[in-house]
Design a protein around this motif. Structure first.
Motif, PDB file in Angstrom:
ATOM      1  N   UNK A 136      54.716 153.026 -11.301  1.00  0.00           N
ATOM      2  CA  UNK A 136      54.706 151.904 -12.239  1.00  0.00           C
ATOM      3  C   UNK A 136      53.711 150.842 -11.798  1.00  0.00           C
ATOM      4  N   UNK A 137      53.675 150.556 -10.498  1.00  0.00           N
ATOM      5  CA  UNK A 137      52.707 149.569  -9.996  1.00  0.00           C
ATOM      6  C   UNK A 137      51.282 150.055 -10.201  1.00  0.00           C
ATOM      7  N   UNK A 138      51.031 151.316  -9.849  1.00  0.00           N
ATOM      8  CA  UNK A 138      49.679 151.860 -10.001  1.00  0.00           C
ATOM      9  C   UNK A 138      49.232 151.804 -11.471  1.00  0.00           C
ATOM     10  N   UNK A 139      50.122 152.153 -12.364  1.00  0.00           N
ATOM     11  CA  UNK A 139      49.801 152.127 -13.789  1.00  0.00           C
ATOM     12  C   UNK A 139      49.511 150.708 -14.262  1.00  0.00           C
ATOM     13  N   UNK A 140      50.315 149.745 -13.795  1.00  0.00           N
ATOM     14  CA  UNK A 140      50.105 148.355 -14.214  1.00  0.00           C
ATOM     15  C   UNK A 140      48.812 147.807 -13.645  1.00  0.00           C
ATOM     16  N   UNK A 141      48.490 148.142 -12.387  1.00  0.00           N
ATOM     17  CA  UNK A 141      47.218 147.699 -11.798  1.00  0.00           C
ATOM     18  C   UNK A 141      46.046 148.225 -12.632  1.00  0.00           C
ATOM     19  N   UNK A 142      46.123 149.490 -13.016  1.00  0.00           N
ATOM     20  CA  UNK A 142      45.047 150.090 -13.809  1.00  0.00           C
ATOM     21  C   UNK A 142      44.918 149.392 -15.162  1.00  0.00           C
ATOM     22  N   UNK A 143      46.034 149.067 -15.771  1.00  0.00           N
ATOM     23  CA  UNK A 143      46.005 148.363 -17.048  1.00  0.00           C
ATOM     24  C   UNK A 143      45.371 146.979 -16.902  1.00  0.00           C
ATOM     25  N   UNK A 144      45.688 146.297 -15.814  1.00  0.00           N
ATOM     26  CA  UNK A 144      45.093 144.982 -15.579  1.00  0.00           C
ATOM     27  C   UNK A 144      43.584 145.112 -15.386  1.00  0.00           C
ATOM     28  N   UNK A 145      43.176 146.105 -14.598  1.00  0.00           N
ATOM     29  CA  UNK A 145      41.750 146.334 -14.359  1.00  0.00           C
ATOM     30  C   UNK A 145      41.010 146.570 -15.673  1.00  0.00           C
ATOM     31  N   UNK A 146      41.641 147.298 -16.577  1.00  0.00           N
ATOM     32  CA  UNK A 146      41.012 147.644 -17.845  1.00  0.00           C
ATOM     33  C   UNK A 146      41.138 146.537 -18.896  1.00  0.00           C
ATOM     34  N   UNK A 147      41.806 145.448 -18.547  1.00  0.00           N
ATOM     35  CA  UNK A 147      42.019 144.376 -19.521  1.00  0.00           C
ATOM     36  C   UNK A 147      40.783 143.493 -19.693  1.00  0.00           C
ATOM     37  N   UNK A 148      39.766 143.698 -18.853  1.00  0.00           N
ATOM     38  CA  UNK A 148      38.519 142.952 -18.979  1.00  0.00           C
ATOM     39  C   UNK A 148      37.355 143.929 -19.139  1.00  0.00           C
ATOM     40  N   UNK A 149      36.187 143.380 -19.359  1.00  0.00           N
ATOM     41  CA  UNK A 149      34.983 144.213 -19.534  1.00  0.00           C
ATOM     42  C   UNK A 149      34.171 144.337 -18.251  1.00  0.00           C
TER      43      UNK A 149
END
Length: 215
Positions: A136-149
């Motif tokens: 869950x943490x890894x998935x959320x980190x990836x989502x945060x990383x992808x939240x910007x350009x």
């Protein structure tokens, strides 16, 4: 409420009582003491948990599942830059600990005692819940990383893995200090400890992101 729901509620009541007792007394907890202090019948407790090891295992898994749920439910603000996004994410984790200090204490206790009191079956059960929490943490980190350009220098999985290691191994001392003040200190000490923890987090995040993303 049907019988299955009543049984589940009984288990949760016992686990939450166990978390409070283990957080306060550590290895000195007794199942009979939990029954006396929380008005739980011995028959009900022993129906669900046959030993202190089994109850502590359930307490650890319960705390890990609560952590995982909080992470899964966390909504990312896509208007923030990465530093701000990770700042907000960790601030929410601090709030979770502020609201559930005994759960962090129990996780720390279980980690320190894992080779002394847990059976192999309990260790395996805890490991399953840990794996789900980490994913869950890894998935959320990836989502945060992808939240910007912003453009990565390295692949997002590597960055997420670095962040996972950092979150699990960098903040224990300051987190424990914060929990101590939540349980024993005054409001000013709690605010100061939380700020110190968040400032330290932001510094580490800045260092990681500086090397991970192209300017």
């Amino acid at each position: 409420m049907n019988q299955q729901e009543k049984s589940l509620q009984s288990v949760i009541t016992i686990i939450e009582a166990g978390i409070n007792e283990f957080a306060e007394k550590g290895r000195l907890v007794s199942l009979n003491g939990i029954c006396q202090n929380h008005k739980i019948s011995k028959g009900k407790l022993y129906h669900h948990f046959s030993s202190k090891d089994e109850l502590l295992c359930a307490c650890v898994c319960y705390a890990l599942d609560n952590l995982r749920t909080a992470i899964d439910d966390y909504e990312i603000d896509s208007t923030l830059n990465l530093q701000q996004a990770f700042h907000k994410y960790y601030k929410e984790r601090i709030i979770h600990w502020y609201e559930n200090p005994n759960q962090l204490t129990v996780l720390r206790l279980a980690y320190s005692l894992r080779k002394k009191i847990f059976s192999q079956d309990s260790l395996e059960e805890i490991r399953k819940h840990q794996d789900k929490w980490r994913e869950s943490k890894r998935k959320k980190f990836t989502q945060i990383i992808h939240s910007t350009d912003d453009i990565l220098r390295i692949d997002d999985k590597t960055v997420a893995d670095i962040l996972l290691i950092m979150y699990e191994n960098t903040f224990q001392v300051l987190e424990d200090q914060m929990i101590f003040y939540i349980k024993n200190g005054n409001d000013q000490q709690i605010i100061q400890a939380s700020k110190q923890l968040l400032d330290y987090h932001d510094t580490i995040i800045d260092m990681i992101l500086y090397g991970a993303f192209k300017s």
